[in-house]
Design a protein around this motif. Structure first.
Motif, PDB file in Angstrom:
ATOM      1  N   ARG A 109       9.633 -18.151  27.016  1.00  0.00           N
ATOM      2  CA  ARG A 109       9.465 -19.553  26.650  1.00  0.00           C
ATOM      3  C   ARG A 109       9.837 -19.835  25.194  1.00  0.00           C
ATOM      4  NH1 ARG A 109       4.644 -20.121  23.884  1.00  0.00           N
ATOM      5  NH2 ARG A 109       3.180 -18.383  24.086  1.00  0.00           N
ATOM      6  N   ARG A 110      10.009 -18.803  24.390  1.00  0.00           N
ATOM      7  CA  ARG A 110      10.375 -18.997  22.989  1.00  0.00           C
ATOM      8  C   ARG A 110      11.871 -19.236  22.805  1.00  0.00           C
ATOM      9  NH1 ARG A 110       6.871 -20.483  19.452  1.00  0.00           N
ATOM     10  NH2 ARG A 110       7.465 -19.079  17.768  1.00  0.00           N
ATOM     11  N   TYR A 111      12.646 -18.962  23.860  1.00  0.00           N
ATOM     12  CA  TYR A 111      14.100 -18.994  23.751  1.00  0.00           C
ATOM     13  C   TYR A 111      14.652 -20.315  24.294  1.00  0.00           C
ATOM     14  CZ  TYR A 111      13.902 -14.130  22.446  1.00  0.00           C
ATOM     15  OH  TYR A 111      13.637 -12.958  21.781  1.00  0.00           O
ATOM     16  N   ASN A 112      15.605 -20.881  23.581  1.00  0.00           N
ATOM     17  CA  ASN A 112      16.115 -22.186  23.998  1.00  0.00           C
ATOM     18  C   ASN A 112      17.559 -22.173  24.485  1.00  0.00           C
ATOM     19  OD1 ASN A 112      16.952 -21.568  21.429  1.00  0.00           O
ATOM     20  ND2 ASN A 112      16.255 -23.462  20.484  1.00  0.00           N
ATOM     21  N   TYR A 113      18.291 -21.088  24.280  1.00  0.00           N
ATOM     22  CA  TYR A 113      19.627 -20.970  24.832  1.00  0.00           C
ATOM     23  C   TYR A 113      19.737 -19.663  25.593  1.00  0.00           C
ATOM     24  CZ  TYR A 113      20.942 -24.797  21.717  1.00  0.00           C
ATOM     25  OH  TYR A 113      21.018 -26.008  21.069  1.00  0.00           O
ATOM     26  N   TRP A 114      20.361 -19.740  26.770  1.00  0.00           N
ATOM     27  CA  TRP A 114      20.474 -18.587  27.659  1.00  0.00           C
ATOM     28  C   TRP A 114      21.910 -18.442  28.165  1.00  0.00           C
ATOM     29  CZ3 TRP A 114      16.429 -15.310  28.970  1.00  0.00           C
ATOM     30  CH2 TRP A 114      15.157 -15.716  28.545  1.00  0.00           C
ATOM     31  N   GLY A 115      22.303 -17.191  28.372  1.00  0.00           N
ATOM     32  CA  GLY A 115      23.571 -16.930  29.028  1.00  0.00           C
ATOM     33  C   GLY A 115      23.415 -16.971  30.536  1.00  0.00           C
ATOM     34  N   GLN A 116      24.516 -16.736  31.243  1.00  0.00           N
ATOM     35  CA  GLN A 116      24.504 -16.813  32.695  1.00  0.00           C
ATOM     36  C   GLN A 116      24.118 -15.487  33.342  1.00  0.00           C
ATOM     37  OE1 GLN A 116      27.202 -16.169  30.955  1.00  0.00           O
ATOM     38  NE2 GLN A 116      28.026 -14.413  32.058  1.00  0.00           N
ATOM     39  N   GLY A 117      24.091 -14.434  32.571  1.00  0.00           N
ATOM     40  CA  GLY A 117      23.657 -13.137  33.067  1.00  0.00           C
ATOM     41  C   GLY A 117      24.803 -12.239  33.489  1.00  0.00           C
ATOM     42  N   THR A 118      24.552 -10.944  33.431  1.00  0.00           N
ATOM     43  CA  THR A 118      25.508  -9.939  33.909  1.00  0.00           C
ATOM     44  C   THR A 118      24.741  -8.902  34.718  1.00  0.00           C
ATOM     45  OG1 THR A 118      27.276  -8.418  33.242  1.00  0.00           O
ATOM     46  CG2 THR A 118      25.357  -8.514  31.806  1.00  0.00           C
TER      47      THR A 118
END
Length: 124
Positions: A109-118
């Motif tokens: 919940r502390r993170y505001n930008y995420w990648g799409q995953g690998t």
């Protein structure tokens, strides 16, 4: 537009190694904490590792400590995750994320930008 793009996932045998990369674009992330999380099928997303903007602080989940190493290159806006001695339990989709926070960086919940995953798959 902020983008995080992970790469380096694949299939590897138990005991092998992989190096994940996450390239960030859209703004400068040199002052952000960068983190790696993973999510296995049927499980919640869990913290793997994080690194402060200055590289002076790194954080690891207990089950990857000593096997995984997080690093970053601020000039390239890129964070890496070197994964050694992989086990089938490491199989998951791995995500990178960023946060301006310096505390509580092991929680999603502390993170505001995420990648799409690998995808990382470790065969026994």
């Amino acid at each position: 537009q902020v983008q995080l793009v992970e790469s380096g996932g694949g299939v590897v045998q138990a005991g092998g190694s992989l190096r994940l990369s996450c390239a960030a674009s859209g703004r400068t992330f040199s002052r952000d904490t960068m983190g790696w999380f993973r999510q296995a099928p049927g499980k919640e997303r869990e913290f793997v590792a994080a690194i402060s903007w200055s590289d002076t602080s790194t954080y690891y989940a207990d089950d990857v400590k000593g096997r995984f190493t997080i690093s970053r290159d601020n000039a390239k806006n890129t964070v890496y995750l070197q994964m050694n001695s992989l086990t089938p339990e490491d199989t998951a989709v791995y995500y990178c994320a960023t946060t301006p926070a310096v505390a509580g960086v092991t929680t999603t919940r502390r993170y505001n930008y995420w990648g799409q995953g690998t995808q990382v798959t470790v065969s026994s």
